[in-house]
Design a protein around this motif. Structure first.
Motif, PDB file in Angstrom:
ATOM      1  N   ALA A 233       0.829  -1.203   0.000  1.00 30.95           N
ATOM      2  CA  ALA A 233       0.000   0.000   0.000  1.00 30.95           C
ATOM      3  C   ALA A 233       0.867   1.257   0.000  1.00 30.95           C
ATOM      4  N   ALA A 234       1.953   1.255   0.777  1.00 34.98           N
ATOM      5  CA  ALA A 234       2.849   2.413   0.810  1.00 34.98           C
ATOM      6  C   ALA A 234       3.496   2.629  -0.553  1.00 34.98           C
ATOM      7  N   ALA A 235       3.891   1.530  -1.205  1.00 35.34           N
ATOM      8  CA  ALA A 235       4.484   1.639  -2.537  1.00 35.34           C
ATOM      9  C   ALA A 235       3.469   2.185  -3.533  1.00 35.34           C
ATOM     10  N   ALA A 236       2.207   1.774  -3.396  1.00 36.10           N
ATOM     11  CA  ALA A 236       1.168   2.264  -4.304  1.00 36.10           C
ATOM     12  C   ALA A 236       0.988   3.770  -4.177  1.00 36.10           C
ATOM     13  N   ARG A 237       1.020   4.275  -2.953  1.00 35.57           N
ATOM     14  CA  ARG A 237       0.867   5.722  -2.759  1.00 35.57           C
ATOM     15  C   ARG A 237       2.005   6.482  -3.411  1.00 35.57           C
ATOM     16  N   ALA A 238       3.232   5.955  -3.277  1.00 41.47           N
ATOM     17  CA  ALA A 238       4.378   6.593  -3.918  1.00 41.47           C
ATOM     18  C   ALA A 238       4.267   6.521  -5.436  1.00 41.47           C
ATOM     19  N   LEU A 239       3.752   5.402  -5.929  1.00 41.89           N
ATOM     20  CA  LEU A 239       3.594   5.206  -7.376  1.00 41.89           C
ATOM     21  C   LEU A 239       2.588   6.202  -7.950  1.00 41.89           C
ATOM     22  N   VAL A 240       1.453   6.344  -7.280  1.00 38.44           N
ATOM     23  CA  VAL A 240       0.397   7.222  -7.780  1.00 38.44           C
ATOM     24  C   VAL A 240       0.830   8.685  -7.765  1.00 38.44           C
ATOM     25  N   ASP A 241       1.663   9.040  -6.774  1.00 35.82           N
ATOM     26  CA  ASP A 241       2.111  10.425  -6.657  1.00 35.82           C
ATOM     27  C   ASP A 241       3.191  10.785  -7.671  1.00 35.82           C
ATOM     28  N   ALA A 242       3.816   9.787  -8.283  1.00 39.01           N
ATOM     29  CA  ALA A 242       4.912  10.042  -9.228  1.00 39.01           C
ATOM     30  C   ALA A 242       4.390   9.989 -10.658  1.00 39.01           C
ATOM     31  N   THR A 243       5.134  10.590 -11.558  1.00 35.24           N
ATOM     32  CA  THR A 243       4.834  10.514 -12.990  1.00 35.24           C
ATOM     33  C   THR A 243       6.129  10.258 -13.746  1.00 35.24           C
ATOM     34  N   PRO A 244       6.055   9.556 -14.868  1.00 36.33           N
ATOM     35  CA  PRO A 244       4.836   8.928 -15.391  1.00 36.33           C
ATOM     36  C   PRO A 244       4.531   7.625 -14.651  1.00 36.33           C
ATOM     37  N   TRP A 245       3.274   7.195 -14.728  1.00 40.78           N
ATOM     38  CA  TRP A 245       2.917   5.908 -14.147  1.00 40.78           C
ATOM     39  C   TRP A 245       3.486   4.782 -15.001  1.00 40.78           C
ATOM     40  N   PRO A 246       3.869   3.685 -14.366  1.00 39.98           N
ATOM     41  CA  PRO A 246       4.174   2.486 -15.153  1.00 39.98           C
ATOM     42  C   PRO A 246       2.866   1.895 -15.674  1.00 39.98           C
ATOM     43  N   THR A 247       2.931   1.063 -16.682  1.00 44.19           N
ATOM     44  CA  THR A 247       1.717   0.374 -17.139  1.00 44.19           C
ATOM     45  C   THR A 247       1.615  -1.018 -16.530  1.00 44.19           C
ATOM     46  N   ALA A 248       2.668  -1.445 -15.846  1.00 42.85           N
ATOM     47  CA  ALA A 248       2.654  -2.765 -15.202  1.00 42.85           C
ATOM     48  C   ALA A 248       3.599  -2.758 -14.015  1.00 42.85           C
ATOM     49  N   VAL A 249       3.272  -3.599 -13.011  1.00 54.04           N
ATOM     50  CA  VAL A 249       4.064  -3.691 -11.785  1.00 54.04           C
ATOM     51  C   VAL A 249       4.278  -5.160 -11.431  1.00 54.04           C
ATOM     52  N   LEU A 250       5.517  -5.491 -11.095  1.00 55.93           N
ATOM     53  CA  LEU A 250       5.854  -6.793 -10.516  1.00 55.93           C
ATOM     54  C   LEU A 250       6.144  -6.562  -9.040  1.00 55.93           C
ATOM     55  N   GLY A 268      -8.666   5.031  -7.272  1.00 53.94           N
ATOM     56  CA  GLY A 268      -9.412   5.095  -8.523  1.00 53.94           C
ATOM     57  C   GLY A 268      -8.639   4.626  -9.743  1.00 53.94           C
ATOM     58  N   VAL A 269      -7.559   3.892  -9.523  1.00 52.88           N
ATOM     59  CA  VAL A 269      -6.758   3.365 -10.632  1.00 52.88           C
ATOM     60  C   VAL A 269      -7.286   1.987 -11.009  1.00 52.88           C
ATOM     61  N   GLN A 270      -7.562   1.778 -12.283  1.00 54.99           N
ATOM     62  CA  GLN A 270      -8.134   0.520 -12.743  1.00 54.99           C
ATOM     63  C   GLN A 270      -7.036  -0.529 -12.970  1.00 54.99           C
ATOM     64  N   VAL A 271      -7.280  -1.710 -12.423  1.00 51.04           N
ATOM     65  CA  VAL A 271      -6.404  -2.871 -12.627  1.00 51.04           C
ATOM     66  C   VAL A 271      -7.251  -3.976 -13.233  1.00 51.04           C
ATOM     67  N   PRO A 272      -6.866  -4.494 -14.411  1.00 51.61           N
ATOM     68  CA  PRO A 272      -5.645  -4.224 -15.170  1.00 51.61           C
ATOM     69  C   PRO A 272      -5.789  -3.139 -16.237  1.00 51.61           C
ATOM     70  N   GLY A 273      -6.899  -2.392 -16.235  1.00 55.19           N
ATOM     71  CA  GLY A 273      -7.128  -1.426 -17.303  1.00 55.19           C
ATOM     72  C   GLY A 273      -6.023  -0.411 -17.460  1.00 55.19           C
ATOM     73  N   GLU A 274      -5.609   0.178 -16.330  1.00 53.16           N
ATOM     74  CA  GLU A 274      -4.555   1.187 -16.392  1.00 53.16           C
ATOM     75  C   GLU A 274      -3.186   0.627 -15.989  1.00 53.16           C
ATOM     76  N   ILE A 275      -3.180  -0.242 -15.006  1.00 51.44           N
ATOM     77  CA  ILE A 275      -1.922  -0.837 -14.551  1.00 51.44           C
ATOM     78  C   ILE A 275      -2.141  -2.333 -14.328  1.00 51.44           C
ATOM     79  N   SER A 276      -1.315  -3.153 -14.963  1.00 53.13           N
ATOM     80  CA  SER A 276      -1.334  -4.594 -14.710  1.00 53.13           C
ATOM     81  C   SER A 276      -0.450  -4.899 -13.505  1.00 53.13           C
TER      82      SER A 276
END
Length: 343
Positions: A233-250, A268-276
């Protein structure tokens, strides 16, 4: 339906109770129960029938203690690791098939690995299986000098004398995840790592190598993470606050990936629509219908069999110490990955 014990005072039935029920001596009952010579077929049948009627069971633990054997394997595991729960279940099956039982001891926020191991030694465990141990090589060597030890899910370089390693090819698992995402058209693939957790370095290396092999070395992005949902969850918050977003995350593991999914949903980020999203382990949480996580599966049955075989072989005078077994992973595709959207 089990027989109703005929001992009225609530005690566990004893040899003497069986003898009284069968009308023979306690010594004769002992002969029958040990399978020794000295009792007729008719007497054996009468004694066994009496034992069944009163619910008598031989005390196998006491018998083993008398023979200076416990046939107990101690298992240290992380209480917060869903993957460890899956492994423990498989270890029970593997140990039982080999004629051994398990004694469990958990590592928790308030309980160190040393605190988890000491009771296992006190229980006269004949061997130890350590799941994802973080102990120093010196500590592992200290334990291996006392009894057979198998380390699961942690690569040891250099090898620790007397410690048998059973692990997944973590770098290969990360490569399979990246290959899958690239096949779906993803190029901006981020890795949430596991810090200093066992297997984390190998997964980072596998991710970097796979990205480079696909000509994406300049797009390597690693975000600090960890083993828990909170880390994800902490990583997700950092991800959403940064740009550009990745299109996929491992993610490092399924728990981290689950925390990531929850935080992305709330943002409000769609998985897998916006990020896999891809996890690692194929733990029970990944298979839940509402999670449906694409993940890299570790072969828990094979890992458990190899770990039990390693320590029991030592106990029975077989395999020399210090070997390593590496188990192949496999990608399991579910609902959290999809083709990259066109920009």
């Amino acid at each position: 339906m089990p027989p109703t014990p005929a001992v009225s005072d609530g005690r566990r039935p004893t040899l003497a109770d069986v003898a009284a029920r069968a009308g023979v001596s306690t010594a004769l009952v002992s002969i029958v129960m040990r399978g020794a010579k000295g009792a007729s077929t008719a007497t054996r049948e009468r004694v066994m029938a009496a034992a069944q009627e009163i619910g008598y069971r031989p005390d196998s633990r006491a018998r083993l203690l008398r023979s200076n054997r416990t046939r107990l394997i101690g298992v240290q595991f992380e209480i917060q690791e869903p993957f460890h729960a899956d492994l423990v279940e498989r270890l029970y099956s593997a140990a039982e098939a080999a004629g051994y039982q398990l004694a469990l001891s958990a590592v928790a926020a308030s309980r160190s690995e040393r605190q988890a191991v000491e009771p296992l030694l006190g229980d006269r465990c004949e061997a130890l299986i350590l799941l994802g141990p973080k102990a120093s090589p010196a500590r592992l060597a200290e334990l291996a000098a006392l009894l057979p030890v198998a380390s699961v899910a942690r690569r040891l370089r250099p090898a620790v004398p007397g410690v048998h390693v059973v692990r997944t090819a973590d770098d290969e698992g990360a490569r399979q995840a990246v290959d899958h995402l690239v096949t779906l058209g993803h190029r901006d693939i981020l890795h949430i790592d596991g810090g200093r957790a066992p297997g984390a370095a190998e997964r980072r290396r596998g991710y970097r190598t796979a990205m480079t092999d696909h000509g994406l070395g300049d797009r390597v992005r690693i975000l600090p993470g960890g083993l828990t949902e909170q880390d994800g969850a902490a990583a997700a918050r950092a991800l959403v606050d940064a740009t550009p977003w990745p299109t996929a995350v491992l993610a490092f593991n399924d728990a981290c990936a689950t925390g990531l999914l929850g935080a992305l949903f709330r943002a409000g980020v769609q998985v897998p629509g916006e990020i896999s999203v891809v996890g690692f382990d194929d733990s029970r949480v990944a298979r839940l219908p509402h999670v449906d996580l694409t993940t890299v599966a570790q072969d828990t049955s094979r890992i458990a069999q190899l770990a039990v075989a390693a320590v029991t072989a030592r106990l029975e005078g077989g395999v020399p110490p210090g070997r390593e077994d590496v188990v192949a992973p496999r990608l399991v595709v579910r609902g959290t990955t999809a083709p990259r959207r066109n920009p």
